[in-house]
Write a protein that holds these residues in place. Sequence first.
Motif, PDB file in Angstrom:
ATOM      1  N   LEU A  84       0.814  -1.216   0.000  1.00 39.02           N
ATOM      2  CA  LEU A  84       0.000   0.000   0.000  1.00 39.02           C
ATOM      3  C   LEU A  84       0.850   1.269   0.000  1.00 39.02           C
ATOM      4  O   LEU A  84       0.331   2.362   0.202  1.00 39.02           O
ATOM      5  N   ASP A  85       2.158   1.141  -0.237  1.00 38.70           N
ATOM      6  CA  ASP A  85       3.038   2.306  -0.176  1.00 38.70           C
ATOM      7  C   ASP A  85       2.614   3.430  -1.120  1.00 38.70           C
ATOM      8  O   ASP A  85       2.822   4.606  -0.834  1.00 38.70           O
ATOM      9  N   LYS A  86       2.019   3.077  -2.245  1.00 40.84           N
ATOM     10  CA  LYS A  86       1.583   4.109  -3.194  1.00 40.84           C
ATOM     11  C   LYS A  86       0.384   4.897  -2.672  1.00 40.84           C
ATOM     12  O   LYS A  86      -0.002   5.899  -3.279  1.00 40.84           O
ATOM     13  N   LEU A  87      -0.186   4.435  -1.585  1.00 47.13           N
ATOM     14  CA  LEU A  87      -1.353   5.109  -1.014  1.00 47.13           C
ATOM     15  C   LEU A  87      -1.001   5.849   0.277  1.00 47.13           C
ATOM     16  O   LEU A  87      -1.881   6.200   1.057  1.00 47.13           O
ATOM     17  N   THR A  88       0.277   6.103   0.485  1.00 47.02           N
ATOM     18  CA  THR A  88       0.706   6.749   1.717  1.00 47.02           C
ATOM     19  C   THR A  88       0.829   8.258   1.547  1.00 47.02           C
ATOM     20  O   THR A  88       0.969   8.773   0.437  1.00 47.02           O
ATOM     21  N   GLU A  91      -3.017  -7.357  -1.177  1.00 42.35           N
ATOM     22  CA  GLU A  91      -2.549  -8.220  -2.267  1.00 42.35           C
ATOM     23  C   GLU A  91      -3.687  -8.977  -2.934  1.00 42.35           C
ATOM     24  O   GLU A  91      -3.501  -9.558  -4.009  1.00 42.35           O
ATOM     25  N   SER A  92      -4.869  -8.973  -2.323  1.00 40.78           N
ATOM     26  CA  SER A  92      -6.001  -9.699  -2.910  1.00 40.78           C
ATOM     27  C   SER A  92      -6.669  -8.922  -4.051  1.00 40.78           C
ATOM     28  O   SER A  92      -7.491  -9.479  -4.770  1.00 40.78           O
ATOM     29  N   PHE A  93      -6.287  -7.668  -4.238  1.00 37.77           N
ATOM     30  CA  PHE A  93      -6.844  -6.868  -5.338  1.00 37.77           C
ATOM     31  C   PHE A  93      -5.899  -6.998  -6.534  1.00 37.77           C
ATOM     32  O   PHE A  93      -5.112  -6.095  -6.836  1.00 37.77           O
ATOM     33  N   ASN A  94      -5.987  -8.139  -7.171  1.00 38.75           N
ATOM     34  CA  ASN A  94      -4.974  -8.514  -8.162  1.00 38.75           C
ATOM     35  C   ASN A  94      -5.545  -8.812  -9.547  1.00 38.75           C
ATOM     36  O   ASN A  94      -4.934  -9.535 -10.325  1.00 38.75           O
ATOM     37  N   LYS A  95      -6.720  -8.273  -9.848  1.00 36.35           N
ATOM     38  CA  LYS A  95      -7.254  -8.470 -11.193  1.00 36.35           C
ATOM     39  C   LYS A  95      -6.389  -7.723 -12.205  1.00 36.35           C
ATOM     40  O   LYS A  95      -5.869  -6.660 -11.906  1.00 36.35           O
ATOM     41  N   PRO A  96      -6.200  -8.280 -13.406  1.00 34.42           N
ATOM     42  CA  PRO A  96      -5.346  -7.639 -14.413  1.00 34.42           C
ATOM     43  C   PRO A  96      -5.756  -6.190 -14.674  1.00 34.42           C
ATOM     44  O   PRO A  96      -6.939  -5.898 -14.887  1.00 34.42           O
ATOM     45  N   ASN A  97      -4.773  -5.299 -14.592  1.00 37.85           N
ATOM     46  CA  ASN A  97      -4.973  -3.874 -14.867  1.00 37.85           C
ATOM     47  C   ASN A  97      -5.975  -3.221 -13.915  1.00 37.85           C
ATOM     48  O   ASN A  97      -6.568  -2.178 -14.246  1.00 37.85           O
ATOM     49  N   LYS A  98      -6.173  -3.837 -12.730  1.00 34.02           N
ATOM     50  CA  LYS A  98      -7.143  -3.282 -11.777  1.00 34.02           C
ATOM     51  C   LYS A  98      -6.540  -3.252 -10.374  1.00 34.02           C
ATOM     52  O   LYS A  98      -7.174  -3.596  -9.388  1.00 34.02           O
ATOM     53  N   ALA A  99      -5.276  -2.803 -10.308  1.00 35.51           N
ATOM     54  CA  ALA A  99      -4.630  -2.630  -9.012  1.00 35.51           C
ATOM     55  C   ALA A  99      -5.270  -1.450  -8.285  1.00 35.51           C
ATOM     56  O   ALA A  99      -5.930  -0.606  -8.895  1.00 35.51           O
ATOM     57  N   LEU A 100      -5.074  -1.374  -6.998  1.00 34.66           N
ATOM     58  CA  LEU A 100      -5.729  -0.350  -6.199  1.00 34.66           C
ATOM     59  C   LEU A 100      -5.431   1.062  -6.686  1.00 34.66           C
ATOM     60  O   LEU A 100      -6.320   1.918  -6.760  1.00 34.66           O
ATOM     61  N   GLU A 101      -4.165   1.304  -7.039  1.00 32.90           N
ATOM     62  CA  GLU A 101      -3.804   2.669  -7.443  1.00 32.90           C
ATOM     63  C   GLU A 101      -4.447   3.100  -8.751  1.00 32.90           C
ATOM     64  O   GLU A 101      -4.501   4.293  -9.068  1.00 32.90           O
ATOM     65  N   SER A 102      -4.966   2.130  -9.520  1.00 31.19           N
ATOM     66  CA  SER A 102      -5.598   2.486 -10.794  1.00 31.19           C
ATOM     67  C   SER A 102      -6.926   3.218 -10.584  1.00 31.19           C
ATOM     68  O   SER A 102      -7.459   3.815 -11.532  1.00 31.19           O
ATOM     69  N   TYR A 103      -7.444   3.200  -9.358  1.00 30.82           N
ATOM     70  CA  TYR A 103      -8.720   3.871  -9.083  1.00 30.82           C
ATOM     71  C   TYR A 103      -8.526   5.268  -8.483  1.00 30.82           C
ATOM     72  O   TYR A 103      -9.494   5.929  -8.134  1.00 30.82           O
ATOM     73  N   LEU A 104      -7.279   5.681  -8.379  1.00 26.15           N
ATOM     74  CA  LEU A 104      -7.012   7.015  -7.862  1.00 26.15           C
ATOM     75  C   LEU A 104      -7.188   8.059  -8.970  1.00 26.15           C
ATOM     76  O   LEU A 104      -6.993   7.755 -10.150  1.00 26.15           O
ATOM     77  N   PRO A 105      -7.521   9.274  -8.603  1.00 25.56           N
ATOM     78  CA  PRO A 105      -7.657  10.355  -9.609  1.00 25.56           C
ATOM     79  C   PRO A 105      -6.347  10.549 -10.357  1.00 25.56           C
ATOM     80  O   PRO A 105      -5.255  10.477  -9.762  1.00 25.56           O
ATOM     81  N   LYS A 106      -6.440  10.761 -11.646  1.00 22.52           N
ATOM     82  CA  LYS A 106      -5.249  10.984 -12.453  1.00 22.52           C
ATOM     83  C   LYS A 106      -4.630  12.343 -12.107  1.00 22.52           C
ATOM     84  O   LYS A 106      -5.333  13.331 -11.895  1.00 22.52           O
ATOM     85  N   ILE A 107      -3.325  12.361 -11.999  1.00 25.24           N
ATOM     86  CA  ILE A 107      -2.613  13.602 -11.693  1.00 25.24           C
ATOM     87  C   ILE A 107      -2.474  14.433 -12.962  1.00 25.24           C
ATOM     88  O   ILE A 107      -1.981  13.954 -13.988  1.00 25.24           O
ATOM     89  N   LYS A 108      -2.909  15.658 -12.894  1.00 27.53           N
ATOM     90  CA  LYS A 108      -2.826  16.552 -14.051  1.00 27.53           C
ATOM     91  C   LYS A 108      -1.506  17.299 -14.042  1.00 27.53           C
ATOM     92  O   LYS A 108      -1.071  17.818 -13.026  1.00 27.53           O
ATOM     93  N   HIS A 109      -0.850  17.325 -15.192  1.00 26.06           N
ATOM     94  CA  HIS A 109       0.442  17.992 -15.305  1.00 26.06           C
ATOM     95  C   HIS A 109       0.244  19.363 -15.946  1.00 26.06           C
ATOM     96  O   HIS A 109      -0.661  19.586 -16.719  1.00 26.06           O
TER      97      HIS A 109
END
Length: 309
Positions: free
Chosen positions: A233-237, A291-309
């Motif tokens: 979950l480090d990407k969610l810290t 680790e149970s959220f392991n569907k292809p291309n559906k990791a937890l961080e994929s549901y976060l808002p996209k960062i706008k540059h």
Amino acid sequence: MENNLVVQSNELVLAAYTMTTKEKQLLLTCISRIDSRPDAPNITKQTKFTVTVDEVAKIFYTDSTKKNAFRDLEQASNRLFDREVLIALEDNKTLRTRFVSGVLYDPNADQITITFAEDVLPYLTQLKANFTKYRLMEVSELSSIHSMRLYELIVCWVGQYQYTKAMDLDDFRYVMGIKGKYKQFGQLRERVIETAIDEVNDSTNYKVTVEYHKKSRGKGYEGLTLKFHRKTLDKLTSEDGTLSQATIQSIVDNVQFMNDYNNHPSLSYGGKMQTEAFKREMINIIQREPESFNKPNKALESYLPKIKH
């Protein structure tokens, strides 16, 4: 038990006892032989568990230290026989017992056979709920007894849906088995707290941070708060390294996340049928088993808002 699974009741994990690292390794190896499931064969005070030097060495030793394994095992078994454990019971009662009632040392076979004390068996066998489990390999690289104790406590707390733990320093000393020791805060912080946290962070699947609480009057510290999460979950810290509750909330609020994981095996029937129950349960499931959220291309961080540059 298969795959070296260590299972203990939460009462035993939270019990108070003093032990060296080698004793703890021997004890955990023997506990891992127990099938703790409710329907497992009955284990009694006559049941014996044999551990060989090779078995312990494969898990806890390196090639350069294996030569010390038998000496360590002999010394650990002798000390373990004398160790007491205090288990908190209901109605303010305390059970004082031992971990083992017998130790058979066999130098010819390079092995030790242990018999568990009768009073401790209910906390290791026929467990239906309120237990902590992990695999021996998860603590194989921890060299400090304080690190091993802290890791067990974290796994126990996470299993109870706790991801922060505030304690006064005396309670922390008690649960770590160092009551009456390290009375100076500087010694406690350096030799126990920081050492344990650093090892857990470096060698396990958890990330731990700590905050210290100053006394309301006078100088010094009176307590601490531990915060912990799985490294997956480090990407969610947050910037301070602690898990962001707001980030997790944004994931469970995501409609696509709900559509993708509404059939998650850890969800209750109510969680699958009601939106608010789904969100409430998912907050705990994400932290407990990311680790149970392991569907292809559906990791937890994929549901976060996209960062706008």
